[in-house]
Design a protein around this motif. Structure first.
Motif, PDB file in Angstrom:
ATOM      1  N   LEU A   1       0.861  -1.301  -0.033  1.00  0.00           N
ATOM      2  CA  LEU A   1      -0.106   0.078  -0.035  1.00  0.00           C
ATOM      3  C   LEU A   1       0.937   1.160   0.085  1.00  0.00           C
ATOM      4  CD1 LEU A   1      -2.752  -1.070   2.507  1.00  0.00           C
ATOM      5  CD2 LEU A   1      -3.038  -0.910   0.271  1.00  0.00           C
ATOM      6  N   PHE A   2       1.993   1.278   0.715  1.00  0.00           N
ATOM      7  CA  PHE A   2       2.829   2.506   0.790  1.00  0.00           C
ATOM      8  C   PHE A   2       3.492   2.675  -0.528  1.00  0.00           C
ATOM      9  CE2 PHE A   2       6.919   4.360   1.698  1.00  0.00           C
ATOM     10  CZ  PHE A   2       6.637   5.402   2.185  1.00  0.00           C
ATOM     11  N   CYS A   3       4.005   1.431  -1.079  1.00  0.00           N
ATOM     12  CA  CYS A   3       4.626   1.374  -2.296  1.00  0.00           C
ATOM     13  C   CYS A   3       3.564   2.262  -3.626  1.00  0.00           C
ATOM     14  CB  CYS A   3       5.237   0.299  -2.749  1.00  0.00           C
ATOM     15  SG  CYS A   3       6.785  -0.002  -1.778  1.00  0.00           S
ATOM     16  N   SER A   4       2.255   1.709  -3.318  1.00  0.00           N
ATOM     17  CA  SER A   4       1.441   2.041  -4.312  1.00  0.00           C
ATOM     18  C   SER A   4       1.127   3.584  -4.292  1.00  0.00           C
ATOM     19  CB  SER A   4       0.339   1.475  -4.058  1.00  0.00           C
ATOM     20  OG  SER A   4       0.491  -0.056  -4.208  1.00  0.00           O
ATOM     21  N   GLY A   5       1.235   3.987  -2.860  1.00  0.00           N
ATOM     22  CA  GLY A   5       0.910   5.519  -2.802  1.00  0.00           C
ATOM     23  C   GLY A   5       2.185   6.253  -3.376  1.00  0.00           C
ATOM     24  N   LEU A   6       3.329   5.674  -3.342  1.00  0.00           N
ATOM     25  CA  LEU A   6       4.626   6.603  -3.743  1.00  0.00           C
ATOM     26  C   LEU A   6       4.516   6.371  -5.310  1.00  0.00           C
ATOM     27  CD1 LEU A   6       7.556   4.875  -1.954  1.00  0.00           C
ATOM     28  CD2 LEU A   6       6.749   7.094  -1.612  1.00  0.00           C
TER      29      LEU A   6
ATOM     30  N   ALA B   1       1.798   6.419  -7.174  1.00  0.00           N
ATOM     31  CA  ALA B   1       0.506   7.462  -7.406  1.00  0.00           C
ATOM     32  C   ALA B   1       1.113   9.167  -7.145  1.00  0.00           C
ATOM     33  CB  ALA B   1      -0.730   7.166  -6.404  1.00  0.00           C
ATOM     34  N   GLY B   2       1.912   9.095  -6.264  1.00  0.00           N
ATOM     35  CA  GLY B   2       2.605  10.514  -5.956  1.00  0.00           C
ATOM     36  C   GLY B   2       3.416  11.034  -6.897  1.00  0.00           C
TER      37      GLY B   2
END
Length: 130
Positions: free
Chosen positions: A70-75, A77-78
């Motif tokens: 989830l954290f890497c998916s946010g990175l 997307a950012g």
């Protein structure tokens, strides 16, 4: 059509060998500069899973619900949002106004330090959430 059929048969053969076909396919057509980041992510996942197994935490599921994914998916997307912002700023002529390279030029060691810090933080988040 020949190349499509060759690719399809390679995928079937790889799946029959018990290997996930997606990483093999990505490694086949993407350059090493892009697949190196996927390799770093795989190494982080392996290390975190081994650490969790050593202390008795349950093993990570592959459904994408653990903290690291989830954290890497946010990175990712950012990064996409920042890329769009930079493209719009280049079209509007703001790119010279946003250029901070003369103020913050740390060279290769600065980039290596930032990448190392991100890797450590991803491992920390993946370990803590799982």
């Amino acid at each position: 059509w020949d190349l499509i059929f060759i690719g399809a048969f390679i995928v079937v053969a790889v799946e029959l060998l018990g290997v996930n076909a997606l990483p093999v396919a990505m490694g086949t057509y993407l350059p090493l500069t892009l697949t190196a980041t996927m390799m770093c992510g795989g190494i982080i996942r392996l290390v975190v899973d081994k650490m969790k197994k050593r202390i008795g935490k349950e093993e990570s599921k592959d459904d994408g619900s653990d903290g690291g994914v989830l954290f890497c998916s946010g990175l990712i997307a950012g990064e996409g949002i920042i890329g769009l912002f930079l493209a719009v700023s280049a079209v509007l002529g703001w790119s010279e106004w946003l250029d901070c390279s003369s103020l913050l030029n740390f060279g290769n060691m600065g980039g290596l330090t930032i990448v190392t810090a991100v890797i450590v933080y991803i491992a920390f988040v993946a370990y803590k959430k799982g």
